[in-house]
Write an enzyme that holds these catalytic residues in place. Structure first.
Site: not given
Ligand code: QV4
Ligand code: CA
Length: 511
Positions: A212, A248
């Site tokens: 990831d 990824e």
């Molecule tokens: C929020 C604010 C931040 C703030 C934070 C404070 O946005 O600015 O600093 O609160 O804690 C969730 C919420 C998000 C929140 C965060 C907590 O949606 O609003 O931040 O938690 O920090 C998944 C979801 C995200 C989720 C995350 C963690 O998509 O929405 O965030 O899990 O729970 C990029 C990357 C790529 C990524 C993609 C989504 O390059 O690698 O974005 N894809 C992978 C996974 C994806 C996962 C993550 C990465 C993180 O496929 O499912 O994100 O592990 O393109």
């Protein structure tokens, strides 16, 4: 003897690009958010009999419990520890799943979240799937253990501590992705902790990993922990087999970080694939299926032998990550089956089929405000996957992998594996066809008028069952039949209003 040694070394050094699926099985299915006990059952009752090569599972390590919103699917991307302990099940259930799936030749690939721990904003305590204590403020994850030394706070140069520009490769790697506490992967202690977690899974019998957020780790730091990984468990894999790695990395072009930066570690997800295929099948921006003649590297995708491809994934099927509005999903069923069918028939890449849960989509100003909704559950406990009389799934599990058109194209891909891309035909618009050597042939009508054409299929003469409109059961076609004459030619007619405006035939579906 020397030749054998050379071959084994060659085989070994290529192995991190090799999914290690059983011979004759080629596709992976992502059973998103499924419980371990249901995956074990699905391996035995459905995936093995229908030629699926393996399963990508949701992150098996302990994650934070988010109560607002209530238990979002993405809480599993906020690790608290590397204990095998989540809503999908405990370590015993995980071990049972890996054993039972391997015993029927279906591999397990683990979604490894190792770039970060939980969000910076989460409050301290034991609100985690296994009750482990954590304190984001002090960077304390006592069940690993990690402490403040093990995070990148000092290294990130942005004032917010978060990634602010994706064109600064240092921020992308050393700052927090959406607030997720960023691990210091240049430290041997952190690399060792990650390797211990992955080796625990390897020793249980998994075949490899989806890594990831790979874009957010330096390729060299990843190589450092990947080099610490054991060979696969010889109960099910040959001596010296290396874990299959697919990273990824979302690279739609235009960023400083490229997929190719990661080729040394293993395969990479090709996100251009689903974004472009969705645009073509939707006939947006003047795209048409006739342009798919040079699909693959011809469309500036990465080399096929480094690519992991999919039509949609768990992020972009709900507007997260990349791909945008063109991404086709189960919500667009008729076009989705065409896109998945095309992907599975075409030789490019290792293919992954998405298997989803239904959620109450609700659009406000063009955005689905329910994009966070987690798996079907009873007061937080993930619901079992029930199987209906008609072999579909109940309890709001979509089970795209069980849709006849998709299941049969997974089998098609197995039958034609290794056969070259041949006999391309198109009408200059959205009626196209191609074969795979002398083993299979597929034809699509995505125009607004009927298709009627006689084409060279490359197949041996005989009567074939169309595996899109039906199945070959005993020596009988439940759907349409296609007759291939002795010169390999066959006549095809497809109405543009057909339920599924495409036909696929292969030598294992020949009467
Ligand atoms: C929020 C604010 C931040 C703030 C934070 C404070 O946005 O600015 O600093 O609160 O804690 C969730 C919420 C998000 C929140 C965060 C907590 O949606 O609003 O931040 O938690 O920090 C998944 C979801 C995200 C989720 C995350 C963690 O998509 O929405 O965030 O899990 O729970 C990029 C990357 C790529 C990524 C993609 C989504 O390059 O690698 O974005 N894809 C992978 C996974 C994806 C996962 C993550 C990465 C993180 O496929 O499912 O994100 O592990 O393109
Ligand atoms: Ca990072």
């Amino acid at each position: 003897m020397r030749l054998l040694l050379l071959l084994s070394v060659l085989g070994g050094c290529w192995a991190q690009y090799d999914p290690h699926t059983q011979y004759g099985r080629t596709s992976i299915v992502h059973l998103f958010e499924w419980r371990w006990d249901d995956i074990a059952l699905e391996c035995e009752r459905y995936l093995a009999p229908n030629g699926y090569g393996g399963v990508q599972i949701s992150p098996p390590n302990e994650n934070v419990v988010i109560s607002n919103p209530s238990r979002p699917w993405w809480e599993r991307y906020q690790p608290i520890s590397y204990k095998i302990c989540t809503r999908s099940g405990n370590e015993d259930q995980f071990r049972d799943m890996v054993k039972r799936c391997n015993n029927v030749g279906v591999r397990i690939y683990v979604d490894a979240v190792v770039n970060h721990m939980c969000g910076n904003g989460v409050s301290a305590g034991t609100s985690s799937t296994c009750g482990s204590y954590f304190n984001p403020g002090s960077r304390e994850f006592s069940a690993v253990p990690y402490s403040a030394w093990d995070f990148n706070d000092g290294k990130c140069k942005t004032s917010s501590g978060e990634i602010e520009s994706y064109n600064d490769i240092y921020q992308v790697r050393d700052c927090r992705l959406v607030g997720l506490l960023d691990l210091a992967l240049e430290k041997d202690y952190v690399r060792t902790k990650i390797a211990e977690y992955l080796n625990h899974l390897i020793d249980i019998g998994v075949a490899g990993f989806r890594i990831d957020a790979s874009k957010h780790m330096w390729p060299g730091d990843m190589k450092a922990f990947l080099d610490k990984l054991n060979n696969l468990n010889t109960n099910w894999f040959p001596e010296g087999a290396r874990p299959f790695i697919y990273q990824e990395v979302i690279d739609l072009g235009g960023e400083s970080i490229q997929s190719s930066d990661y080729f040394g570690n293993g395969r990479v997800t090709e996100f251009k694939y689903g974004a472009k295929l969705g645009t073509v099948i939707r006939k947006w921006n003047g795209e048409k299926m006739a342009y798919l003649k040079n699909w693959g590297e011809g469309w500036a995708f990465m080399p096929s032998n480094r690519a992991l491809v999919f039509v949609d994934n768990h992020d972009n099927q709900r507007g997260h990550g990349a791909g945008g509005a063109s991404i086709l999903t189960f919500w667009d069923a008729r076009l989705y089956k065409m896109a998945v069918g095309f992907m599975l028939a075409h030789p490019y890449g290792v293919t992954r089929v998405m298997s989803s849960f239904r959620w109450p989509r609700y659009f406000e100003n063009g955005k689905d405000v329910n994009d966070w909704v987690g798996p079907p559950n009873d007061n937080g406990a993930i619901k079992r996957v029930t199987i209906n009389e008609d072999t579909t799934c109940g309890n709001d599990w979509v089970c795209e992998h069980r849709w006849r058109q998709i299941r049969n194209m997974v089998i098609f891909r197995n039958v034609v594996d290794g056969q070259s891309f041949t006999n391309w035909w198109d009408n200059g618009s959205n009626q196209v066809a191609f074969g795979r050597g002398n083993k299979g042939f597929i034809i699509f009508n995505n125009d607004d008028w009927a298709l009627s054409v006689t084409l060279q299929t490359g197949l041996p003469a005989g009567t074939y069952c169309d595996v899109i409109s039906g199945d070959k059961i005993d020596n009988h076609c439940t759907g349409n039949q296609i007759y291939v004459s002795s010169d390999g030619r066959a006549s095809f007619s497809i109405s543009n209003t057909a339920e599924d405006p495409f036909i696929a035939i292969h030598v294992d579906a020949k009467l």
